[in-house]
Design a protein around this motif. Sequence first.
Motif, PDB file in Angstrom:
ATOM      1  N   LEU A 190      -3.569 -80.772 -51.551  1.00 51.26           N
ATOM      2  CA  LEU A 190      -2.553 -81.237 -52.145  1.00 51.26           C
ATOM      3  C   LEU A 190      -1.504 -81.665 -52.255  1.00 51.26           C
ATOM      4  CD1 LEU A 190      -4.589 -80.951 -56.217  1.00 51.26           C
ATOM      5  CD2 LEU A 190      -4.447 -83.221 -54.212  1.00 51.26           C
ATOM      6  N   LEU A 191      -0.826 -82.177 -52.424  1.00 51.80           N
ATOM      7  CA  LEU A 191       0.941 -81.904 -52.248  1.00 51.80           C
ATOM      8  C   LEU A 191       0.753 -80.948 -53.470  1.00 51.80           C
ATOM      9  CD1 LEU A 191       2.112 -85.686 -52.118  1.00 51.80           C
ATOM     10  CD2 LEU A 191       1.480 -84.055 -50.678  1.00 51.80           C
ATOM     11  N   PRO A 192       2.293 -79.822 -52.876  1.00 54.08           N
ATOM     12  CA  PRO A 192       2.252 -79.100 -54.018  1.00 54.08           C
ATOM     13  C   PRO A 192       2.541 -79.227 -55.533  1.00 54.08           C
ATOM     14  CG  PRO A 192       3.469 -78.783 -52.166  1.00 54.08           C
ATOM     15  CD  PRO A 192       3.339 -80.342 -51.648  1.00 54.08           C
ATOM     16  N   GLY A 193       3.301 -80.557 -55.663  1.00 51.80           N
ATOM     17  CA  GLY A 193       3.575 -81.302 -56.880  1.00 51.80           C
ATOM     18  C   GLY A 193       2.168 -81.446 -57.412  1.00 51.80           C
ATOM     19  N   ARG A 194       1.559 -82.209 -56.616  1.00 48.07           N
ATOM     20  CA  ARG A 194       0.015 -82.430 -57.106  1.00 48.07           C
ATOM     21  C   ARG A 194      -1.318 -80.710 -57.581  1.00 48.07           C
ATOM     22  NH1 ARG A 194       0.317 -88.027 -54.557  1.00 48.07           N
ATOM     23  NH2 ARG A 194       1.936 -88.660 -56.004  1.00 48.07           N
ATOM     24  N   ARG A 195      -0.789 -79.650 -56.968  1.00 50.83           N
ATOM     25  CA  ARG A 195      -1.631 -78.652 -56.976  1.00 50.83           C
ATOM     26  C   ARG A 195      -2.508 -78.095 -58.395  1.00 50.83           C
ATOM     27  NH1 ARG A 195       1.237 -75.417 -52.846  1.00 50.83           N
ATOM     28  NH2 ARG A 195       0.729 -76.831 -50.673  1.00 50.83           N
ATOM     29  N   LEU A 196      -1.586 -78.747 -58.975  1.00 54.60           N
ATOM     30  CA  LEU A 196      -1.975 -78.588 -61.100  1.00 54.60           C
ATOM     31  C   LEU A 196      -3.774 -79.532 -61.338  1.00 54.60           C
ATOM     32  CD1 LEU A 196      -0.482 -80.418 -63.621  1.00 54.60           C
ATOM     33  CD2 LEU A 196      -0.539 -81.159 -61.066  1.00 54.60           C
ATOM     34  N   LEU A 197      -3.835 -80.093 -60.103  1.00 58.22           N
ATOM     35  CA  LEU A 197      -5.013 -81.051 -60.190  1.00 58.22           C
ATOM     36  C   LEU A 197      -6.120 -79.818 -60.465  1.00 58.22           C
ATOM     37  CD1 LEU A 197      -4.255 -84.584 -58.439  1.00 58.22           C
ATOM     38  CD2 LEU A 197      -4.438 -83.432 -61.158  1.00 58.22           C
ATOM     39  N   HIS A 198      -5.366 -78.724 -59.656  1.00 53.99           N
ATOM     40  CA  HIS A 198      -7.473 -78.006 -59.594  1.00 53.99           C
ATOM     41  C   HIS A 198      -7.710 -77.218 -60.368  1.00 53.99           C
ATOM     42  CE1 HIS A 198      -7.369 -78.706 -54.713  1.00 53.99           C
ATOM     43  NE2 HIS A 198      -8.086 -79.695 -55.400  1.00 53.99           N
ATOM     44  N   GLU A 199      -6.592 -76.798 -61.398  1.00 56.07           N
ATOM     45  CA  GLU A 199      -6.787 -75.981 -62.402  1.00 56.07           C
ATOM     46  C   GLU A 199      -7.453 -76.127 -63.816  1.00 56.07           C
ATOM     47  OE1 GLU A 199      -2.379 -75.982 -64.406  1.00 56.07           O
ATOM     48  OE2 GLU A 199      -1.426 -74.831 -62.389  1.00 56.07           O
ATOM     49  N   ARG A 200      -8.752 -76.051 -63.277  1.00 55.56           N
ATOM     50  CA  ARG A 200      -9.000 -75.779 -64.533  1.00 55.56           C
ATOM     51  C   ARG A 200     -10.251 -77.864 -64.502  1.00 55.56           C
ATOM     52  NH1 ARG A 200      -6.654 -74.635 -70.454  1.00 55.56           N
ATOM     53  NH2 ARG A 200      -8.401 -75.430 -71.219  1.00 55.56           N
ATOM     54  N   GLN A 201     -10.228 -78.003 -63.362  1.00 50.82           N
ATOM     55  CA  GLN A 201     -10.627 -79.072 -62.837  1.00 50.82           C
ATOM     56  C   GLN A 201     -12.085 -79.726 -63.719  1.00 50.82           C
ATOM     57  OE1 GLN A 201     -10.671 -79.990 -59.066  1.00 50.82           O
ATOM     58  NE2 GLN A 201     -12.433 -81.892 -58.872  1.00 50.82           N
ATOM     59  N   ALA A 202     -13.098 -77.824 -63.723  1.00 47.81           N
ATOM     60  CA  ALA A 202     -14.262 -79.009 -63.573  1.00 47.81           C
ATOM     61  C   ALA A 202     -14.208 -78.810 -65.339  1.00 47.81           C
ATOM     62  CB  ALA A 202     -15.355 -77.821 -63.435  1.00 47.81           C
TER      63      ALA A 202
ATOM     64  N   PRO B 123      -3.564 -81.854 -70.590  1.00 43.23           N
ATOM     65  CA  PRO B 123      -2.617 -82.187 -70.798  1.00 43.23           C
ATOM     66  C   PRO B 123      -1.477 -83.273 -70.257  1.00 43.23           C
ATOM     67  CG  PRO B 123      -2.710 -79.525 -70.454  1.00 43.23           C
ATOM     68  CD  PRO B 123      -4.241 -80.408 -70.578  1.00 43.23           C
ATOM     69  N   ASP B 124      -0.572 -83.266 -71.171  1.00 40.43           N
ATOM     70  CA  ASP B 124      -0.469 -84.923 -70.427  1.00 40.43           C
ATOM     71  C   ASP B 124       0.123 -84.841 -68.702  1.00 40.43           C
ATOM     72  OD1 ASP B 124       0.921 -87.613 -71.214  1.00 40.43           O
ATOM     73  OD2 ASP B 124       2.964 -86.829 -69.979  1.00 40.43           O
ATOM     74  N   ASP B 125       0.650 -83.705 -68.641  1.00 38.83           N
ATOM     75  CA  ASP B 125       1.552 -83.989 -66.762  1.00 38.83           C
ATOM     76  C   ASP B 125       0.053 -82.979 -66.201  1.00 38.83           C
ATOM     77  OD1 ASP B 125       0.120 -81.014 -67.819  1.00 38.83           O
ATOM     78  OD2 ASP B 125       2.090 -79.758 -67.282  1.00 38.83           O
ATOM     79  N   TYR B 126      -0.689 -83.464 -66.445  1.00 40.48           N
ATOM     80  CA  TYR B 126      -2.196 -83.208 -66.196  1.00 40.48           C
ATOM     81  C   TYR B 126      -2.591 -84.256 -65.118  1.00 40.48           C
ATOM     82  CZ  TYR B 126      -6.631 -81.869 -63.681  1.00 40.48           C
ATOM     83  OH  TYR B 126      -7.956 -81.938 -62.596  1.00 40.48           O
ATOM     84  N   LEU B 127      -2.687 -85.674 -66.779  1.00 40.25           N
ATOM     85  CA  LEU B 127      -2.999 -86.542 -66.293  1.00 40.25           C
ATOM     86  C   LEU B 127      -2.274 -87.831 -65.598  1.00 40.25           C
ATOM     87  CD1 LEU B 127      -4.387 -87.153 -70.210  1.00 40.25           C
ATOM     88  CD2 LEU B 127      -5.811 -87.296 -68.250  1.00 40.25           C
ATOM     89  N   THR B 128      -0.707 -86.937 -65.416  1.00 44.78           N
ATOM     90  CA  THR B 128       0.670 -87.806 -64.870  1.00 44.78           C
ATOM     91  C   THR B 128       0.410 -87.525 -63.359  1.00 44.78           C
ATOM     92  OG1 THR B 128       2.042 -88.413 -66.289  1.00 44.78           O
ATOM     93  CG2 THR B 128       3.285 -87.870 -64.251  1.00 44.78           C
TER      94      THR B 128
ATOM     95  N   LEU C  76      -2.846 -86.520 -62.524  1.00 45.47           N
ATOM     96  CA  LEU C  76      -3.445 -87.137 -61.794  1.00 45.47           C
ATOM     97  C   LEU C  76      -3.969 -88.756 -61.606  1.00 45.47           C
ATOM     98  CD1 LEU C  76      -6.814 -87.144 -60.630  1.00 45.47           C
ATOM     99  CD2 LEU C  76      -7.124 -87.397 -63.482  1.00 45.47           C
ATOM    100  N   ARG C  77      -2.794 -89.800 -62.331  1.00 45.56           N
ATOM    101  CA  ARG C  77      -2.219 -90.751 -61.887  1.00 45.56           C
ATOM    102  C   ARG C  77      -1.861 -90.818 -60.891  1.00 45.56           C
ATOM    103  NH1 ARG C  77       1.731 -92.877 -63.316  1.00 45.56           N
ATOM    104  NH2 ARG C  77       2.814 -91.485 -65.104  1.00 45.56           N
ATOM    105  N   ARG C  78      -1.082 -90.163 -60.454  1.00 52.94           N
ATOM    106  CA  ARG C  78      -0.487 -90.719 -59.611  1.00 52.94           C
ATOM    107  C   ARG C  78      -0.658 -90.225 -58.177  1.00 52.94           C
ATOM    108  NH1 ARG C  78       5.162 -86.636 -61.294  1.00 52.94           N
ATOM    109  NH2 ARG C  78       7.168 -88.389 -62.597  1.00 52.94           N
TER     110      ARG C  78
END
Length: 226
Positions: free
Chosen positions: A24-36, A73-78, A80-82
């Motif tokens: 993932l790009l640095p700004g989207r690495r949070l998508l791996h946090e608590r992903q399951a 969290p909204d930042d996680y969904l944002t 994910l949308r990107r």
Amino acid sequence: MSIPNGFQRISLAAYSAMLEAQTLLPGRRLLHERQAERFAALQGAGVQTLADLWARLSTAPRQAALAQETGIPDDYLTALRRELNAMTPKPVALDAFAALDAFTAPRLRALGIRTNLDALAALQPPQGDAARRIPDALGATEADALQCLCTLATLNGVGAAAACALFAAGYRTPEQVAAADADALLARMTQANAAHAYYAAALAQKDAQFVIDAAQRLLALQNPAQ
């Protein structure tokens, strides 16, 4: 906002597996946090496919409603949308492809073809009059190069310059890119760029892996059973 092709065929579980393995790009690495946990919450909210997810994230009110329903969290969904948006091919002007003959873009503009997506649409069956005239306008070799470059530029993160470097390095299809070794792809692209100067940046192994991941995602969208 229309649903991208292939999104209906990819289950949320399959996409979660793809995302987990993705660079993932640095700004989207949070998508791996608590992903399951978060993807389980999405499934609990009735999201079963990428098409469902796209629809639930398609507007700010819908995204806010999904955040409230799932507790995500909204930042996680944002993010994910990107990430989903990045999976949809963007148009690239044909005159940006330095590997094409200088006369190619003007000749194709006369046929109403201005971008890589225009060219690919014209070349897809059923083929119209413009597609039949492309080899006549360009010659068979240039028409083949056109199709390869336009297809490579549909990969996330691959613009005209990178597509030209991939093509010059011997990668002509997303299948070849998806099957590549990151170190080998990097070495071949670097050598091709040294010869042709398509771009100024110095690529790293992570950049090569990002392109490979993008090719694998594209193929998964086209052939979800694979």
